[in-house]
Structures are given as C-alpha cells and as structure tokens.
Design an enzyme around this catalytic site. Sequence first.
Site, mmCIF file in Angstrom:
data_model
loop_
_atom_site.group_PDB
_atom_site.id
_atom_site.type_symbol
_atom_site.label_atom_id
_atom_site.label_comp_id
_atom_site.label_asym_id
_atom_site.label_seq_id
_atom_site.Cartn_x
_atom_site.Cartn_y
_atom_site.Cartn_z
ATOM 1 N N CYS A 264 0.784 -1.250 0.000
ATOM 2 C CA CYS A 264 0.000 0.000 0.000
ATOM 3 C C CYS A 264 0.809 1.290 0.000
ATOM 4 O O CYS A 264 0.295 2.307 -0.462
ATOM 5 C CB CYS A 264 -0.994 -0.002 1.149
ATOM 6 S SG CYS A 264 -0.261 -0.169 2.778
ATOM 7 N N GLY A 560 3.503 52.621 48.429
ATOM 8 C CA GLY A 560 3.401 51.462 47.538
ATOM 9 C C GLY A 560 2.834 51.791 46.185
ATOM 10 O O GLY A 560 3.263 51.233 45.169
ATOM 11 N N THR A 612 6.773 55.123 53.116
ATOM 12 C CA THR A 612 5.905 54.488 54.110
ATOM 13 C C THR A 612 6.587 53.209 54.559
ATOM 14 O O THR A 612 7.554 52.754 53.925
ATOM 15 C CB THR A 612 4.520 54.152 53.535
ATOM 16 O OG1 THR A 612 4.673 53.192 52.480
ATOM 17 C CG2 THR A 612 3.831 55.396 53.009
ATOM 18 N N HIS A 748 -5.445 49.873 51.424
ATOM 19 C CA HIS A 748 -5.108 48.453 51.386
ATOM 20 C C HIS A 748 -4.764 47.894 52.770
ATOM 21 O O HIS A 748 -5.243 46.824 53.155
ATOM 22 C CB HIS A 748 -3.943 48.234 50.424
ATOM 23 C CG HIS A 748 -3.500 46.804 50.350
ATOM 24 N ND1 HIS A 748 -4.325 45.772 49.960
ATOM 25 C CD2 HIS A 748 -2.286 46.238 50.625
ATOM 26 C CE1 HIS A 748 -3.653 44.627 49.997
ATOM 27 N NE2 HIS A 748 -2.423 44.882 50.397
#
Length: 871
Positions: A264, A560, A612, A748
């Site tokens: 084949c 931050g 901070t 936060h």
Amino acid sequence: MSAPTTTAGTAAAAPDGAVPDGGDERLDGFVTRAREAADAMRRLDQDAVDRIVWAMVVAGLEHAIDLAELAMEETGFGVLEDKVLKNYIATEFLYDYLRDKRSVGVIDTDDERGIEYVAEPIGVVLALLPITNPTSTALFKSIVAAKTRNAIIFRPSARAARCAGRAIDLLQEAGRLAGLPPDALQVVPDPTLDASQYLFHHPGVDLIWTTGGPKAVKATNEAGKPCIGVGPGNAPVYLHRSADVATAVVDILISKTFDASVICPAEQTLVVDDPIYEAVLEELARMGARILDPGEAERLAGCVFDEDGRARMEALGRSCVDLAGLAGFTAGDGTKVLVAPLPAGLDELGRHPFVAEKLMPVLGVVRSPSVEHALDVCELVTEHGGLGHTSAVYAADEEVIGRFAERIRTGRILVNAPTAVGALGGVYTAMTPTFSLGCGTWGGSTTTDNVNYRNLLNVKAVARRQTPPQWFRVPSDTYFNAGALDSLRTLRAERVLIVSDAGSEERGVVEQVRSHLSARNVRAFTGVEPEPTEAQVRAGVRALGDGEALPELIVAVGGGSVLDAAKAMRLFAESPGLTLRELTLPFLDARKRVAHYPEIDHRIKLAAVPTTAGTGSEVSPAAVLTHEGRKLTLVDYSLVPDMAVIEPRLTVSLPAAMTADTGVDALTHALEALVSIFASPYTDAFCLQACNLILEALPRAVRDGADLDARTAMANAATIAGLAFSNAFVGVNHALAHALGARFGIAHGRANGLFLGHVLRYNAGLPRKFMPAPGYGAYVAPQKYAQAAWVLGLGGRTEDTARGRLLERVDEVLAEVGMPRTVADLGIDREAYLAAVPDLVRDAFRDPSLRTNPRMPLIAELGELFVAVAG
C-alpha cells in the site's frame, strides 16, 4: 498494508450489524484459549520473552522462501522474490529493532522527572490480515504479539488463509519449544464475515488490530472496542525541479515494481515540475517503463477498474505484459511499469480513474507548472483514498520540502526515498520497521505511527512525588537605617527621572531626594495617585520619553502606589508591546503561567525609596494596578527594583492612621508568607523577625510619629516582610483586601487589618479542602502559628495555647492602632456591602494571592469571610 476492496468481496471485513443471536461455542473457544494463553504470558519475564521471540524469528527466516512460494500459489499475484524480501523484513529487520527493547516491567525511566514506565500486555488481540501481504504481516504481528506478551487470534483474508495459517503455525510451534504458551497464536480457519462480526463484538477480545481495506477499517472502528486500523494508501510523489532525476527514477521503479505494487505505500501518482517533465519521462522509458498514449491509458483504466472505481481482482499484482494484454495492447517482457499521463486540471484529474490507488505496476504522472499546483495535486491524490498514509518528495530545495511537509496530510513523508520499501522502515529510512502503517484520524485510525511493539502495550507511569526547587531572590543592593539616602550618590547616571506623587513633592521629599543625586539632568513625574491606574502608568511612560531622552535611571519615591507605578512604567517603556490583559492572566502556578514577561537586561535602572513602612514594594516582584474597578496584580521578578533605599526619616511625618495602615499591611505580609505553600526556612526567618519588630514597634510609631527608633524598626520590618512575601507570596487575606479596597475605596492596609484576625483563625482550622502543593507536606499552618508564638516569646505550654496567644496578640495590636472590626467602622453601609458580597467573592476568587494560601479557599468560604466583617 491495505487489502483491496474488490468485486469479489475479498477484503477482511465485517458488515454493519449486531452480533448474531446466541453464542458460538467454537468461536468462544478461540477466545477462551487465547485468554488462558494471555494469562500465562503475563507471567513471563523479559529473558523468557526474548528467547521466544528469537525462536520465532529464526523459524520465519528459515521458511521465508517457502512461505513466499505458498503466498504466490494461493493469491496468484505479486513477485516471489519480493515476497521473500518482505518476509525477511518482517523477521530479520523487525528483530534488529526489537532485540534491545524492553517490553516487560520497567521499560523506560525519566530520572529527571522521577517517572518509571512499566509495561503491561493488552491481553487478547484480534488481528485481521490482508490478501496483499499475508505471510509477512502474519509473521510481523505474531512476533510483535510475543514481544508484548499478548495472545493473538488471526482472521486472515479468505483468499490467503492457507499461507497465513502456515506462517502462524510455524511460529506457534517454534515459540512453544522456547516457552510460548499453547494457543498464544491462533487462526480462525473459516474466515467468514459472520465469524469476524462475532469476534469483533466478543467481550473477551481486548483489541482489534486491522490491516485491510476501507471496509475492514470501518467495521473495526464501529465495533466499539479499542482498535488499531491500518487502511489503504494512495501515495503521491512530487519531483521538484531541483530533484536528482536519475536517482528519483530508479527509486520509483524499484518501489513501484516491488511485489508488483500490491504493497500500500507504493507510489501511485507522480507530480513532476514542468522544467524536468520531459527528462523524467525519457529516463523512465530508458530504464524500462512504457509511456502510454491517451487511448491506451483509457482502455487500461476500463479493464482494471469496475464501474464503481474499484480494482478488479484479475488486475491486482499482474505483470505489465498481462495488464497490456487485458487492455488490448502489447508490452515487452522487460517492461517494468506502465506510465499513464494524467490531466493537470484538478477537476478533470479528480474524475480520472487512475487518480485512485493502483495495486499493480501502473503509475500516473501529472505535469505541474508550479510548486503550488504540485501541492494541490498531491493533496487531491491523498483525498482519493490516501489520507494519512504515505507520500514522498524529491527535491534539493529545503524550502520546498518544508512546504510539502506542511501541506500533505500523510503519516509518512519520505524525502528523496522510495515509498514502498522506505515506508516499511529499516531500509531507506530509520523509521520503525512495520507492516502496519497507521493513517491517523485522516484515515480512520488513532495513530500515524509505524505500528510496532509500543502500540501493543499498556504503559503505566509510576511517578514519584516531585518537590520543586524553591528560591530566595532579593534586589542586588538594599541600603537601610537613617542616612541611607546618601547611597543614591553611588548611582552613575546622566539622565534621571524621579517618579513620585503630588503630596511627596509638596512636602519637599522629591527635592530632598534630588539633592542626593549626582546627575545633572534630573526630571520629575509626580502624577501618580493612590491606587494607580493603567492610564497613569501610560502617562508616566510618555513622561519617560524615548530614544536619547530615555532616562538611564528611575528613582521611585513614595508609598506602595508610587513604587508599583514606577515598576510598571519601566516594564511598559522597555517592552511597549505588552498589554495589561496578557500580563494579568489568571494562573495556578506562576512558574507555568501563560502570561509572558520579558527576560531582558534592563536599559533603565530602578531605585525604590519608600516613604511608608508597609508595602514592601521596594523589594517585591509585584505591582498592583487598578483597572475597571478591580485590582490587578503584575507579578514577575523583572519588576524587582535594582536598589532599595530604606530611609526611616522619610516616614516620620506620616499621619498616625497611615502609619497604622501601612504597618498592618507589613504584618499581614509576614503572617501570610509564614504559612504560604511556598514558605521556606529562608522566608520563615524573615517572617518571624518582621513580626517581632512590628508587634513591638507599630503601636509606638502610631502613638509617637517622631520616635525614630520605632520608625526605623518599622521601616526595616516592612522591607524584611517584603523580602519574605517576595519569595513565599501571600494568601487569602490579600485577595479579600484587594476586592474590598477596589470596590469601596478602602486603603489596602486598613482592608487587610479588617480581615486579618478572621483569616488567621480560618487558616488555623481544619481545611475543608487542602491546597495541592507538592512542596508543602502535612498541613502545618496551625503548628507554624504556635511556633511563631514561642519564638516571639508569647509562651504557651501546648500548641493550642501558644497559637491562641499569637492570635490574641495580633488582635491586641490591631485594636491598639485603631483597625476597624466591621465594615460599618469604615463608613460602609451594611446593606450595600452585603449586596456587593457576591461580586466581592468573584473578584477575590480571581485574585492570584489565593494560589499560595495554605488552605484552598472555597467560594462559599470566601463568602463566609466577607460576611464575618459585616457586623
């Protein structure tokens, strides 16, 4: 290899339909005996298996010629010499491949990943054999079955049952003398369609392994069992203008004449570039091919295919002389192949009978004006029964080879090699030797492999627990204590941008920092506001400038928000193509996330000067931005500043409330990092020291902002906690605080303080669901809280007592510095808050901070934590 689908119904297939009513005692007996043999084979060790395989291979070699003669006698087509070669490939070449392969017990190891692969047999295999390669396929499948300790029941083609049965009997007897259990190889002597259908659906059959035509593969797939189906081939071969014509022609003739082309993967249609077309035809003719005129090609097609386009049995594997005689013309005894020129137009070509598979020495040829046209033709050929099987390209141009490989959908693509022999492996290529060529899903199969022993094994992965390596990364330089600003003088840069906020500029902090810089060209951008947005960051990027104006150094001065904004500004300035959406994609493990951060040497240096004492952003790999009412966290070590300058005198003027907020943020960092699933002895040391400093100094700093000792302790503690969570990360407390802060505009640190006591008790309890974490063995959060209490000198004779004292001490400090206990203390309407809880839960659940909490926060538990602070 494929069996033809013929008008005589010779394909080894079962029709659609259910198992016949009632049992079949005789066929059941085959399966029962096979199961007993499979059970016995499962007890064989590798040495025993290899002795059996060797004995079977020897028997196959010794009878290779006899079996080829028997196949010729029974099927009536092919070339004896080539059938002998196929029998050798199915034994000698197969054995050469198998001899050092393990198929029992541990067959492979991956030491780096800690995985062993252990082989188990499948059990009972039902194997269909084709008419085209009956003995070679029987030899191949028998040996592979023995190598893998599988019992196998063969169902040969009705027209090749005698020769296939003889091959199987020889190997069963040779194997038995070497230790193969009785009935390990069996042949159903009457290969009727009803017998096949019964066995296809037999509960004792574990796998169907079919080598046959389309009907056989279709029936196999419809049986509802695990299967390996190997269907027909229709191999196109492209001869590019860069091909070596002489080599290509010889290869093609060797391959197309191999066993009269009943294999084949054999070449079916040549597609030849126009500049070399005539040369190819001339070379084919010179080497023994006969080029047909249109009338001869039409007559030949009419006699070798029926009206439905199926190959007639009387044409299969016949010689050129016989085929010419059938078509009413003549061919010399030395004619090797009949070559039929085919139309170049795709529509006309698609209707031509010779575009199909031709299991005979007949070759189509198409003249192609371009590479694109050639690829179109090759695609068309495969779509006429060859998808997934085999193709080839002859070229010296690697670009053309690459384009062919990308376009043509076949499991095997041979380059400058013949398809019929090359696809089998071990001769022209290093592919795995096989007589079972998988066609993938294109051809109705599950694999494109050259099927061999690994396909007949169940392989178990024995995976040992892997504890991933951890890390502790810090900025290259950190300067601290009073006078640390002087360290800025060591920075060598001509162009500097100070990033800050309006408040710091008004208090003279920006000018104070400027006075410590040696650069002459110092600009300032003071447009950062609390909870910075992407728009503010992009404005800062524009302020940086570009080209020669781009600063060499950014000095971020502020809380931050300022530090986070500066980190994001540098990131987007150096990599302008990045988007916030990509960088903040959710992830389960930061090491495996989809988001891609650039790995670059920074052109712009970044020095962080916090004003901070809380966020730790001066040493962290995180930057929090607000976007559309949500806080989004960028996390990557490319964000870490190059220098941190911890000058406590810059915090002296902070109001008491801000001192408390930022200090509680630092305390939360330390307590969450302590029990994070990424905690380590390194981070634990920093967490404990940060807690020790904060619990003592924070109340003092809030009471008396001018207390420089307290301010110094808090400044150092905030950075120490930042170093801890930069490597261990935080947890659910931060996820809750991010959601609340973004929704209601709460600072936060204050939001962290609201939840902290509740989260400590939550993590100290027995989890409803544990967080998957290979580096985090037993659930140790409760014990670590107790150990922290002892280290901090809080006492407690038992773990429960010590843990309770830690929680009490945290509660005392929160109360002492004025942290809220409920949302009402924050001025939030209780009903409005409760109405927002579902959205808050969703936002918190999406927050990456959850991923390193020691306990997996369930959605319902997040809701409970939010409700707990409703008051």
